[in-house]
Design a protein around this motif. Structure first.
Motif, PDB file in Angstrom:
ATOM      1  N   PHE A 196       0.851  -1.193   0.000  1.00  0.00           N
ATOM      2  CA  PHE A 196       0.000   0.000   0.000  1.00  0.00           C
ATOM      3  C   PHE A 196       0.879   1.234   0.000  1.00  0.00           C
ATOM      4  CE2 PHE A 196      -2.074   3.422   2.396  1.00  0.00           C
ATOM      5  CZ  PHE A 196      -3.136   3.662   1.554  1.00  0.00           C
ATOM      6  N   GLU A 197       0.679   2.110  -0.970  1.00  0.00           N
ATOM      7  CA  GLU A 197       1.404   3.377  -1.037  1.00  0.00           C
ATOM      8  C   GLU A 197       0.401   4.490  -1.193  1.00  0.00           C
ATOM      9  OE1 GLU A 197       4.482   3.307  -3.990  1.00  0.00           O
ATOM     10  OE2 GLU A 197       5.140   1.300  -3.413  1.00  0.00           O
ATOM     11  N   PRO A 198       0.213   5.298  -0.145  1.00  0.00           N
ATOM     12  CA  PRO A 198      -0.780   6.390  -0.228  1.00  0.00           C
ATOM     13  C   PRO A 198      -0.370   7.485  -1.191  1.00  0.00           C
ATOM     14  CG  PRO A 198       0.365   6.405   1.901  1.00  0.00           C
ATOM     15  CD  PRO A 198       0.859   5.239   1.136  1.00  0.00           C
TER      16      PRO A 198
END
Length: 62
Positions: free
Chosen positions: A60-62
């Motif tokens: 997950f990479e915001p």
């Protein structure tokens, strides 16, 4: 996806037995109300349509 006939109060009662939890009577209504809220949120999330070609992101990479 809504489950007809799902009784949240009965679910809470069964889970307290299964998990061997002591749920005092004065807290039961609040616990049931919170599970009703959780159920409503989960129904909203689960009803969101997703395309068949969507893949799970490994990170997950915001």
């Amino acid at each position: 996806m809504k489950r007809e006939g799902f009784n949240v109060g009965e679910y809470v009662d069964q889970m307290t037995l299964l998990l061997d939890l002591e749920l005092r009577d004065e807290y039961r209504d609040g616990v049931v109300a919170n599970f009703e809220r959780i159920r409503a949120i989960a129904n909203l999330i689960n009803s969101f349509p997703l395309a068949e070609d969507i893949e799970v992101a490994p990170v997950f990479e915001p």
